[in-house]
Scaffold this active site. Sequence first.
Site, PDB file in Angstrom:
ATOM      1  N   ASP A 195       0.818  -1.229   0.000  1.00 43.81           N
ATOM      2  CA  ASP A 195       0.000   0.000   0.000  1.00 43.81           C
ATOM      3  C   ASP A 195       0.842   1.266   0.000  1.00 43.81           C
ATOM      4  O   ASP A 195       0.446   2.300   0.536  1.00 43.81           O
ATOM      5  CB  ASP A 195      -0.958   0.053   1.214  1.00 43.81           C
ATOM      6  CG  ASP A 195      -1.776  -1.205   1.342  1.00 43.81           C
ATOM      7  OD1 ASP A 195      -2.317  -1.650   0.331  1.00 43.81           O
ATOM      8  OD2 ASP A 195      -1.854  -1.749   2.466  1.00 43.81           O
ATOM      9  N   GLU A 196       2.020   1.181  -0.594  1.00 46.24           N
ATOM     10  CA  GLU A 196       2.918   2.348  -0.603  1.00 46.24           C
ATOM     11  C   GLU A 196       2.516   3.363  -1.677  1.00 46.24           C
ATOM     12  O   GLU A 196       2.996   4.500  -1.661  1.00 46.24           O
ATOM     13  CB  GLU A 196       4.373   1.908  -0.864  1.00 46.24           C
ATOM     14  CG  GLU A 196       4.976   0.990   0.186  1.00 46.24           C
ATOM     15  CD  GLU A 196       4.798  -0.481  -0.156  1.00 46.24           C
ATOM     16  OE1 GLU A 196       3.977  -0.804  -1.046  1.00 46.24           O
ATOM     17  OE2 GLU A 196       5.476  -1.318   0.480  1.00 46.24           O
ATOM     18  N   HIS A 230      -4.225  -1.883  -5.978  1.00 48.51           N
ATOM     19  CA  HIS A 230      -3.573  -0.628  -6.337  1.00 48.51           C
ATOM     20  C   HIS A 230      -4.685   0.364  -6.618  1.00 48.51           C
ATOM     21  O   HIS A 230      -5.610   0.043  -7.361  1.00 48.51           O
ATOM     22  CB  HIS A 230      -2.825  -0.754  -7.658  1.00 48.51           C
ATOM     23  CG  HIS A 230      -1.604  -1.611  -7.582  1.00 48.51           C
ATOM     24  ND1 HIS A 230      -0.750  -1.596  -6.517  1.00 48.51           N
ATOM     25  CD2 HIS A 230      -1.091  -2.465  -8.477  1.00 48.51           C
ATOM     26  CE1 HIS A 230       0.245  -2.426  -6.771  1.00 48.51           C
ATOM     27  NE2 HIS A 230       0.053  -2.971  -7.936  1.00 48.51           N
ATOM     28  N   THR A 231      -4.571   1.546  -6.068  1.00 48.03           N
ATOM     29  CA  THR A 231      -5.543   2.577  -6.410  1.00 48.03           C
ATOM     30  C   THR A 231      -4.900   3.512  -7.425  1.00 48.03           C
ATOM     31  O   THR A 231      -3.793   3.998  -7.212  1.00 48.03           O
ATOM     32  CB  THR A 231      -5.950   3.367  -5.156  1.00 48.03           C
ATOM     33  OG1 THR A 231      -6.301   2.415  -4.148  1.00 48.03           O
ATOM     34  CG2 THR A 231      -7.134   4.268  -5.439  1.00 48.03           C
ATOM     35  N   ASP A 263       2.289  14.811   1.274  1.00 51.66           N
ATOM     36  CA  ASP A 263       1.253  15.799   1.605  1.00 51.66           C
ATOM     37  C   ASP A 263       0.481  15.428   2.868  1.00 51.66           C
ATOM     38  O   ASP A 263      -0.016  16.296   3.576  1.00 51.66           O
ATOM     39  CB  ASP A 263       0.279  15.943   0.434  1.00 51.66           C
ATOM     40  CG  ASP A 263      -0.299  14.598   0.001  1.00 51.66           C
ATOM     41  OD1 ASP A 263       0.497  13.692  -0.321  1.00 51.66           O
ATOM     42  OD2 ASP A 263      -1.540  14.436   0.003  1.00 51.66           O
ATOM     43  N   VAL A 272       2.918  14.080  -4.014  1.00 48.52           N
ATOM     44  CA  VAL A 272       2.211  14.960  -3.071  1.00 48.52           C
ATOM     45  C   VAL A 272       0.689  14.900  -3.243  1.00 48.52           C
ATOM     46  O   VAL A 272      -0.040  15.737  -2.738  1.00 48.52           O
ATOM     47  CB  VAL A 272       2.705  16.431  -3.201  1.00 48.52           C
ATOM     48  CG1 VAL A 272       4.133  16.555  -2.697  1.00 48.52           C
ATOM     49  CG2 VAL A 272       2.593  16.923  -4.649  1.00 48.52           C
TER      50      VAL A 272
HETATM   51  P1  GDP Z   1      -0.444   0.298  -3.758  1.00 42.50           P
HETATM   52  O1  GDP Z   1      -1.072  -1.038  -3.524  1.00 42.50           O
HETATM   53  O2  GDP Z   1       0.986   0.324  -3.360  1.00 42.50           O
HETATM   54  O3  GDP Z   1      -0.668   0.815  -5.142  1.00 42.50           O
HETATM   55  O4  GDP Z   1      -1.137   1.326  -2.780  1.00 42.50           O
HETATM   56  P2  GDP Z   1      -2.700   1.637  -2.564  1.00 42.50           P
HETATM   57  O5  GDP Z   1      -3.312   1.977  -3.841  1.00 42.50           O
HETATM   58  O6  GDP Z   1      -3.329   0.618  -1.729  1.00 42.50           O
HETATM   59  O7  GDP Z   1      -2.595   2.890  -1.606  1.00 42.50           O
HETATM   60  C1  GDP Z   1      -2.129   4.082  -2.011  1.00 42.50           C
HETATM   61  C2  GDP Z   1      -3.244   5.108  -1.789  1.00 42.50           C
HETATM   62  O8  GDP Z   1      -2.689   6.370  -1.665  1.00 42.50           O
HETATM   63  C3  GDP Z   1      -4.223   5.219  -2.939  1.00 42.50           C
HETATM   64  O9  GDP Z   1      -5.494   5.584  -2.446  1.00 42.50           O
HETATM   65  C4  GDP Z   1      -3.635   6.341  -3.791  1.00 42.50           C
HETATM   66  O10 GDP Z   1      -4.584   7.010  -4.595  1.00 42.50           O
HETATM   67  C5  GDP Z   1      -3.119   7.224  -2.716  1.00 42.50           C
HETATM   68  N1  GDP Z   1      -1.937   8.004  -3.046  1.00 42.50           N
HETATM   69  C6  GDP Z   1      -0.844   7.589  -3.775  1.00 42.50           C
HETATM   70  N2  GDP Z   1       0.099   8.553  -3.753  1.00 42.50           N
HETATM   71  C7  GDP Z   1      -0.400   9.578  -2.988  1.00 42.50           C
HETATM   72  C8  GDP Z   1       0.113  10.844  -2.560  1.00 42.50           C
HETATM   73  O11 GDP Z   1       1.251  11.218  -2.847  1.00 42.50           O
HETATM   74  N3  GDP Z   1      -0.689  11.604  -1.757  1.00 42.50           N
HETATM   75  C9  GDP Z   1      -1.936  11.218  -1.379  1.00 42.50           C
HETATM   76  N4  GDP Z   1      -2.644  12.028  -0.599  1.00 42.50           N
HETATM   77  N5  GDP Z   1      -2.447  10.021  -1.768  1.00 42.50           N
HETATM   78  C10 GDP Z   1      -1.686   9.228  -2.549  1.00 42.50           C
END
Ligand code: GDP
Length: 424
Positions: A13-14, A41-42, A334, A414
């Site tokens: 979830d990074e 992944h979001t 952020d 950010v």
């Molecule tokens: P992944 O599995 O590593 O892709 O991570 P996830 O998707 O589970 O979690 C990352 C979350 O943080 C998602 O909701 C993204 O839209 C959000 N996100 C990613 N980068 C940033 C950022 O720089 N700032 C903010 N506020 N949200 C972010």
Amino acid sequence: MGNCAIVGINWGDEGKGRMVDLLTQDYDVVVRYQGGGNAGHTVVNELGKFALHLLPSGIFRKGVINILGNGVAMDCENLWIEMQEVMSQGVPLTPENLMISDRASLLLPWHRDLDSLEEARLADKKYGSTKQGIAPFYSDKYQKKTVMAGELLYPEYLKAHLADILEWKNLTLDRVYGAKTYTIDEVMAWIDDFGAKIRPYVCDTGAVLRKAQAEGKSILFEAQLGALRDLDYGIYPYTTSSNTLACFAPVGSGLPSARIDEVVGVVKAYSSCVGEGPFPCEWFGPEAEKLREAGGEYGAKTGRPRRVGPIDIVATRYGVQMQAATNIALTKLDVLSYMDKIPVCVRYDIDGQLTDEFPFPTLQNKAKPVIEYLDGWQCDISKITEWDKLPEAARRYVEYVEQAIGCHIGYVSVGPERDSIILR
Ligand code: GDP
């Protein structure tokens, strides 16, 4: 442009999805090489907001070939649901832009059952599984007791093979757990429902990758979860059941001869963790609640509140080393903007001994974080796209982390949107 792997450095979830989405513009092929639909992944882009579980994050870019490699837990039922959701939001998925390895093994209905049955048996000792069947699936794959996606193209052979496996699997379901068993007709009905939907996408993706390599095309390898969840190098047994490290990308993708030129490791500006297992920097109470709310830390697949805390330099440095990261993307900077002082876990205290080394799993529950504080910046940085425009305290935080983990931070994110990124 060479080949690149995008991997998680921590517990998952990074923000890997947003980084793959950003970087796919530079690559011809995107391959998922491990894991299943148990994490998410979001991705936020001009087409909308998407929670991807199995689909590679390159599906939003025209002309990019997306591959689900042989290392993936091929859950056709959930993949088909996910494909329909994505297609309903206007993203075309065709056998030209989405290909499933014929060597990917199929996650079958009893894998999900067994995951739930075993977690229920473990009761308060449970692993915190997402109950998507991943651990039973990988155990069966290594026992050679599942079928490959390519067998969908040979229905008679598939039926006989499944009948053999079923005879064995029903023994476990019935005699070990006293659970519902399956008939071959039920299994074939499931294959007709879901296997048939993905069949058009199944092909020899190894050949596609070898051709792409011979033509000098660039390949992006996409991982799920993070280094600390790697089966061999993570917080065993609270790991996932596959290898999340970049060095496994060539094997799990279907291109064992691939050379990986760059490994982009994704690190969150603070720590988060889903499920059970040691998590030394964990915060509780209102402090945790505030950070969880600020970061929207709820599981993409399960909606579970994630455990949160300050950045853990010990675990992150270890993750960077395990991934052999060559460049870091620091995400969600952020989110820390509300803090007047930014906490950093610089080392652990284990029974009065200070250590900079990530400990053996058995000792991890004893690790107490040693926290130092850096100045906060307390202003909105989410619209900033240039390094020099970041407040000095934010730059100092990034530089501090970079020096402490021993790897260049080339991207600072950010915001969740594609363009909310600072390149350094
Ligand atoms: P992944 O599995 O590593 O892709 O991570 P996830 O998707 O589970 O979690 C990352 C979350 O943080 C998602 O909701 C993204 O839209 C959000 N996100 C990613 N980068 C940033 C950022 O720089 N700032 C903010 N506020 N949200 C972010």
